[in-house]
Scaffold this active site. Sequence first.
Site, PDB file in Angstrom:
ATOM      1  N   VAL A   1      12.892  21.693 -13.167  1.00 54.90           N
ATOM      2  CA  VAL A   1      13.213  20.273 -13.252  1.00 54.90           C
ATOM      3  C   VAL A   1      14.219  20.161 -14.389  1.00 54.90           C
ATOM      4  O   VAL A   1      14.056  20.796 -15.430  1.00 54.90           O
ATOM      5  CB  VAL A   1      11.943  19.436 -13.534  1.00 54.90           C
TER       6      VAL A   1
ATOM      7  N   SER B   1      19.619  17.398 -20.592  1.00 55.02           N
ATOM      8  CA  SER B   1      20.693  17.627 -19.616  1.00 55.02           C
ATOM      9  C   SER B   1      20.925  16.382 -18.763  1.00 55.02           C
ATOM     10  O   SER B   1      22.056  16.094 -18.360  1.00 55.02           O
ATOM     11  CB  SER B   1      20.359  18.800 -18.687  1.00 55.02           C
TER      12      SER B   1
ATOM     13  N   LYS C   1      35.167  27.689  -6.751  1.00 55.82           N
ATOM     14  CA  LYS C   1      35.610  26.721  -7.780  1.00 55.82           C
ATOM     15  C   LYS C   1      36.674  27.360  -8.672  1.00 55.82           C
ATOM     16  O   LYS C   1      36.687  28.588  -8.829  1.00 55.82           O
ATOM     17  CB  LYS C   1      34.408  26.309  -8.621  1.00 55.82           C
TER      18      LYS C   1
ATOM     19  N   GLU D   1      18.239  19.645  -5.114  1.00 56.66           N
ATOM     20  CA  GLU D   1      19.414  20.512  -4.927  1.00 56.66           C
ATOM     21  C   GLU D   1      18.941  21.947  -4.708  1.00 56.66           C
ATOM     22  O   GLU D   1      18.137  22.476  -5.482  1.00 56.66           O
ATOM     23  CB  GLU D   1      20.329  20.469  -6.160  1.00 56.66           C
TER      24      GLU D   1
HETATM   25  P1  0O2 Z   1      22.892  22.745 -14.705  1.00 58.19           P
HETATM   26  O1  0O2 Z   1      22.708  22.948 -16.151  1.00 58.19           O
HETATM   27  O2  0O2 Z   1      22.875  24.019 -13.938  1.00 58.19           O
HETATM   28  O3  0O2 Z   1      21.976  21.737 -14.127  1.00 58.19           O
HETATM   29  P2  0O2 Z   1      27.153  17.009 -10.359  1.00 58.19           P
HETATM   30  O4  0O2 Z   1      27.839  17.236 -11.698  1.00 58.19           O
HETATM   31  O5  0O2 Z   1      26.127  18.072 -10.094  1.00 58.19           O
HETATM   32  O6  0O2 Z   1      26.613  15.673 -10.156  1.00 58.19           O
HETATM   33  P3  0O2 Z   1      29.244  18.139  -9.092  1.00 58.19           P
HETATM   34  O7  0O2 Z   1      29.975  18.443 -10.354  1.00 58.19           O
HETATM   35  O8  0O2 Z   1      30.075  17.821  -7.894  1.00 58.19           O
HETATM   36  O9  0O2 Z   1      28.268  17.013  -9.334  1.00 58.19           O
HETATM   37  O10 0O2 Z   1      28.239  19.236  -8.755  1.00 58.19           O
HETATM   38  P4  0O2 Z   1      28.550  20.721  -8.482  1.00 58.19           P
HETATM   39  O11 0O2 Z   1      29.922  21.059  -8.919  1.00 58.19           O
HETATM   40  O12 0O2 Z   1      28.153  20.960  -7.095  1.00 58.19           O
HETATM   41  O13 0O2 Z   1      27.588  21.440  -9.528  1.00 58.19           O
HETATM   42  C1  0O2 Z   1      26.214  21.350  -9.440  1.00 58.19           C
HETATM   43  C2  0O2 Z   1      25.600  22.531 -10.133  1.00 58.19           C
HETATM   44  O14 0O2 Z   1      26.221  23.736  -9.684  1.00 58.19           O
HETATM   45  C3  0O2 Z   1      25.799  22.565 -11.636  1.00 58.19           C
HETATM   46  O15 0O2 Z   1      24.833  21.776 -12.254  1.00 58.19           O
HETATM   47  C4  0O2 Z   1      25.621  24.041 -11.921  1.00 58.19           C
HETATM   48  O16 0O2 Z   1      24.265  24.424 -11.873  1.00 58.19           O
HETATM   49  C5  0O2 Z   1      26.323  24.673 -10.748  1.00 58.19           C
HETATM   50  N1  0O2 Z   1      27.756  24.869 -11.047  1.00 58.19           N
HETATM   51  C6  0O2 Z   1      28.794  24.163 -10.578  1.00 58.19           C
HETATM   52  N2  0O2 Z   1      29.953  24.634 -11.045  1.00 58.19           N
HETATM   53  C7  0O2 Z   1      29.659  25.661 -11.859  1.00 58.19           C
HETATM   54  C8  0O2 Z   1      30.447  26.571 -12.631  1.00 58.19           C
HETATM   55  O17 0O2 Z   1      31.673  26.510 -12.693  1.00 58.19           O
HETATM   56  N3  0O2 Z   1      29.765  27.538 -13.323  1.00 58.19           N
HETATM   57  C9  0O2 Z   1      28.411  27.634 -13.294  1.00 58.19           C
HETATM   58  N4  0O2 Z   1      27.831  28.617 -14.002  1.00 58.19           N
HETATM   59  N5  0O2 Z   1      27.635  26.782 -12.568  1.00 58.19           N
HETATM   60  C10 0O2 Z   1      28.239  25.823 -11.863  1.00 58.19           C
HETATM   61  P5  0O2 Z   1      25.063  21.201 -13.708  1.00 58.19           P
HETATM   62  O18 0O2 Z   1      24.379  19.914 -13.828  1.00 58.19           O
HETATM   63  O19 0O2 Z   1      26.512  21.211 -14.041  1.00 58.19           O
HETATM   64  O20 0O2 Z   1      24.394  22.237 -14.619  1.00 58.19           O
END
Ligand code: 0O2
Length: 270
Positions: free
Chosen positions: A47, A52, A113, A140
Site C-alpha cells: 500500500v 508518497s 519510457k 495498479e
Molecule cells: P512508486 O514509488 O513506485 O509508487 P501516476 O504518476 O502514477 O499517477 P503516471 O506518471 O502516468 O501517473 O504513471 P506511470 O508513469 O504509469 O507510473 C506509475 C508507476 O510506474 C510509478 O509509480 C513507478 O512505480 C513506475 N514507474 C514509472 N516510470 C518509472 C521510471 O521511469 N522508473 C521507475 N523505476 N519506475 C517507474 P510512482 O508513484 O511514480 O512511484
Amino acid sequence: MEIQLWRELLEPYQLAVDELMVKFTYLIKAHRNAGMYSPIEEVNGRVKRISSILEKMQKKKIQFEDIETKIEDIAGIRIICQFVEDIEKVVELIKKRSDMEIKSEKDYITNTKPSGYRSYHLIVYYNVQTMKGNKRISVEIQIRTLAMNFWATIEHSLQYKYRQNMPANIRERLSGAAAAVIALDNEMSSVRSEIMDAQNSFQIKAHIVAEILNTIQNLYKAANKREIVKIQDEFYKIYKFGSVEELERFSRELDIIAEGYRAQGLENYD
Ligand code: 0O2
C-alpha cells in the site's frame, strides 16, 4: 487530515493487496502442483506510503477529497515473470478473471519510457468487502521480467536519491543498463524452451519424489521393517543414479505394493 482518517482510507487498500497476494500466489502454486510452468515467478504487494501519497498530491495538485479517484496506485501489486513472453500470458490471465475489471492499461514494454523504464501496467477495479459493505477500488498491477525489475529497483532508488537532479553520467549509465536489460531478456527468450524444459523436469521429479515418500511413509504402518528398508534402499539408489522414467516406474510399483496391503484390509493402513 487526521491520522485516524488516513487509517480508515487505507484499510480497504490493504485488504485488496492482501487478498490479491493470496490469489496470485495460489496461481503460482496451482501451476506448479499441476506440473505446469508458471508464467508468474513471484508476486509482491504494497500500500502506498502516506508520505508518497502526499508527494503525489502535491505534484499533481490533487485535493484530499479526490485522492481515491485520482491516485490509482494506492494499492499496488507487482508480478515478476522470468521471460518477456510470460507478461502477455499474465495479462491475458488477468483479463479473463471475473474478480477484476480492467480500467486501463499501459504498455511500457513496446513504448519504453524515456528513462529506460519497461513494464506492463494494468489498472483494475477490484471489490473488497469492508465493515461498511462493498467497496470498489482501483489497484495498479505492474508486470515485468526479473531483469526489468532489477533495473527499475535500482533506478527508483537513484531517482529517490537525486530527485530531479540526477547527474548526466549516472543517467547515461542507467540508459546503457536499460539497453543491456533488453539484450538480456532477448537472450533468455532465445533459450526459453531449454530453460523451461529443465525447470519442468525438476518440478516433475520433485512431484514424483514427494509421492514416493508419502507411499513409503504409509507403508510403515503396514509392511514389515525388512521390506521397508529394502524399498528405501532401492529408492535412494534410483534417486541417485536413475532417470525420471525409472523413478516413475518405481512409484507405480510402490503403488501396487500399497494397493496389495489395502486389499488385505489392513485397518491401520490409509
Ligand atoms: P512508486 O514509488 O513506485 O509508487 P501516476 O504518476 O502514477 O499517477 P503516471 O506518471 O502516468 O501517473 O504513471 P506511470 O508513469 O504509469 O507510473 C506509475 C508507476 O510506474 C510509478 O509509480 C513507478 O512505480 C513506475 N514507474 C514509472 N516510470 C518509472 C521510471 O521511469 N522508473 C521507475 N523505476 N519506475 C517507474 P510512482 O508513484 O511514480 O512511484
